[in-house]
Design a protein around this motif. Structure first.
Motif, short mmCIF file in Angstrom:
data_model
loop_
_atom_site.label_atom_id
_atom_site.label_comp_id
_atom_site.label_asym_id
_atom_site.label_seq_id
_atom_site.Cartn_x
_atom_site.Cartn_y
_atom_site.Cartn_z
N SER A 299 110.09 45.33 57.05
CA SER A 299 111.10 45.87 57.97
C SER A 299 111.06 47.39 57.98
CB SER A 299 112.49 45.39 57.56
OG SER A 299 112.57 43.99 57.61
N GLU A 300 110.91 47.99 56.80
CA GLU A 300 110.79 49.46 56.71
C GLU A 300 109.58 49.95 57.49
OE1 GLU A 300 111.47 51.93 53.07
OE2 GLU A 300 111.81 49.97 52.16
N GLU A 301 108.45 49.30 57.27
CA GLU A 301 107.22 49.72 57.95
C GLU A 301 107.32 49.52 59.45
OE1 GLU A 301 104.82 51.46 56.60
OE2 GLU A 301 106.00 51.35 54.76
N LEU A 302 107.93 48.42 59.88
CA LEU A 302 108.07 48.15 61.30
C LEU A 302 108.90 49.24 61.97
CD1 LEU A 302 107.11 45.80 63.15
CD2 LEU A 302 109.41 44.86 62.95
N MET A 303 109.97 49.66 61.29
CA MET A 303 110.84 50.68 61.87
C MET A 303 110.22 52.08 61.79
SD MET A 303 114.81 51.65 61.02
CE MET A 303 114.51 52.35 59.40
N TRP A 304 109.77 52.46 60.56
CA TRP A 304 109.34 53.84 60.34
C TRP A 304 107.93 54.12 60.85
CZ3 TRP A 304 112.10 58.02 58.95
CH2 TRP A 304 113.41 57.79 58.53
N ARG A 305 107.01 53.18 60.66
CA ARG A 305 105.63 53.41 61.11
C ARG A 305 105.35 52.77 62.46
NH1 ARG A 305 107.02 55.81 56.84
NH2 ARG A 305 107.03 53.92 55.59
N ILE B 84 101.86 59.70 51.86
CA ILE B 84 100.59 58.98 52.00
C ILE B 84 100.73 57.77 52.92
CG2 ILE B 84 99.00 57.48 50.72
CD1 ILE B 84 99.12 59.56 48.46
N THR B 85 101.86 57.05 52.82
CA THR B 85 102.04 55.83 53.61
C THR B 85 102.01 56.11 55.11
OG1 THR B 85 103.28 54.88 51.77
CG2 THR B 85 103.45 53.77 53.89
N PRO B 86 102.80 57.09 55.62
CA PRO B 86 102.70 57.37 57.06
C PRO B 86 101.36 57.98 57.46
CG PRO B 86 104.23 58.89 56.01
CD PRO B 86 103.90 57.84 55.00
N TRP B 87 100.72 58.70 56.53
CA TRP B 87 99.40 59.25 56.85
C TRP B 87 98.40 58.12 57.11
CZ3 TRP B 87 94.51 58.80 54.78
CH2 TRP B 87 93.55 59.66 55.32
N ILE B 88 98.46 57.09 56.26
CA ILE B 88 97.58 55.93 56.45
C ILE B 88 97.83 55.28 57.81
CG2 ILE B 88 97.29 53.53 55.70
CD1 ILE B 88 95.60 55.30 54.04
N THR C 166 94.86 55.26 60.55
CA THR C 166 94.24 54.00 60.98
C THR C 166 94.79 53.49 62.30
OG1 THR C 166 95.88 52.68 59.76
CG2 THR C 166 93.88 53.30 58.57
N GLY C 167 95.98 53.98 62.69
CA GLY C 167 96.63 53.48 63.89
C GLY C 167 97.23 52.10 63.72
N SER C 168 97.39 51.68 62.46
CA SER C 168 97.86 50.33 62.18
C SER C 168 99.05 50.34 61.23
CB SER C 168 96.73 49.50 61.56
OG SER C 168 97.20 48.25 61.12
N THR C 169 100.12 49.67 61.63
CA THR C 169 101.27 49.48 60.75
C THR C 169 100.93 48.55 59.60
OG1 THR C 169 102.77 49.83 62.61
CG2 THR C 169 103.70 48.77 60.69
N TRP C 170 99.98 47.62 59.84
CA TRP C 170 99.57 46.73 58.76
C TRP C 170 98.96 47.50 57.60
CZ3 TRP C 170 101.83 42.43 58.47
CH2 TRP C 170 102.04 41.60 59.56
N ALA C 171 98.26 48.59 57.90
CA ALA C 171 97.63 49.39 56.84
C ALA C 171 98.70 50.04 55.97
CB ALA C 171 96.72 50.45 57.45
#
Length: 199
Positions: free
Chosen positions: A98-104, A148-152, A156-161
């Protein structure tokens, strides 16, 4: 919105095999910096304004001694407590996703339109200091991982990454809990309750 449109909007696209090197490297860098900056967290935790709440257990509370195997997790006995692990892991994964879906997936692309190549910096700092403000003694120590997490995700252009970095980085907690469930000595309170049942 179709599933395909949803995946495109939130950048839920698979990343290339070579990107796994970036993901694993990001996890390693995060772990190294987390260890190097641990004394900073302990210093701030000793200050009244930054001190963690007393109910927070080790390893989240740097002022409490952390031992393996742990016997309790948030005051819940671990020995043989498989129910805790089977509930905690899916909830933990859902929270991270949920965090990644919202933030990235949602916020980072919007920030990319405004800040361009440096959107990941803004995203990471806001993520650290807005969502994780409750961990105020750890605000400096968490910055490398939070950047590092948002940089990835942007690289990569991928929220999965970014989700992979987030999940792999937090998964040692599951192993620690598993060790406690398998190897922790029987809790004193557990023994007392067992004796009462036998009586």
């Amino acid at each position: 919105m179709s599933i395909q449109e949803f995946n495109q909007r939130f950048h839920l696209i698979s990343f290339q095999g070579s990107d796994w090197f970036w993901v694993i490297g990001a996890v390693m860098v995060t772990i190294i910096f987390d260890q190097l900056l641990e004394p900073v967290g302990k210093y701030f935790a000793k200050l009244q304004f930054f001190s963690p709440p007393s109910y927070l257990p080790a390893p989240f509370n740097p002022l409490k001694k952390f031992s393996i195997p742990p016997t309790r997790f948030f005051d819940v006995p671990l020995r043989g407590n498989w129910k805790l692990l089977t509930l905690f892991i899916p909830i933990h994964i859902l929270a991270m996703f949920s965090e990644e879906l919202m933030w990235r997936g949602y916020i980072l692309p919007l920030q990319n339109n405004t800040f361009g190549a440096y959107a990941w910096v803004i995203n990471g700092l806001l993520w650290a200091w807005v969502i994780h403000a409750c961990l105020k003694w750890h605000l400096i120590g968490m910055i490398p991982g939070m950047l590092i997490t948002p940089w990835i995700a942007q690289h990569t252009g991928s929220t999965w990454a970014s989700f992979a970095v987030h999940a792999i980085g937090n998964s040692p907690l599951w192993i620690i809990l598993l060790i406690g469930i398998l190897k922790a000595p029987l809790d004193k309170d557990h023994n007392i309750n067992s004796d009462k049942k036998l009586a």
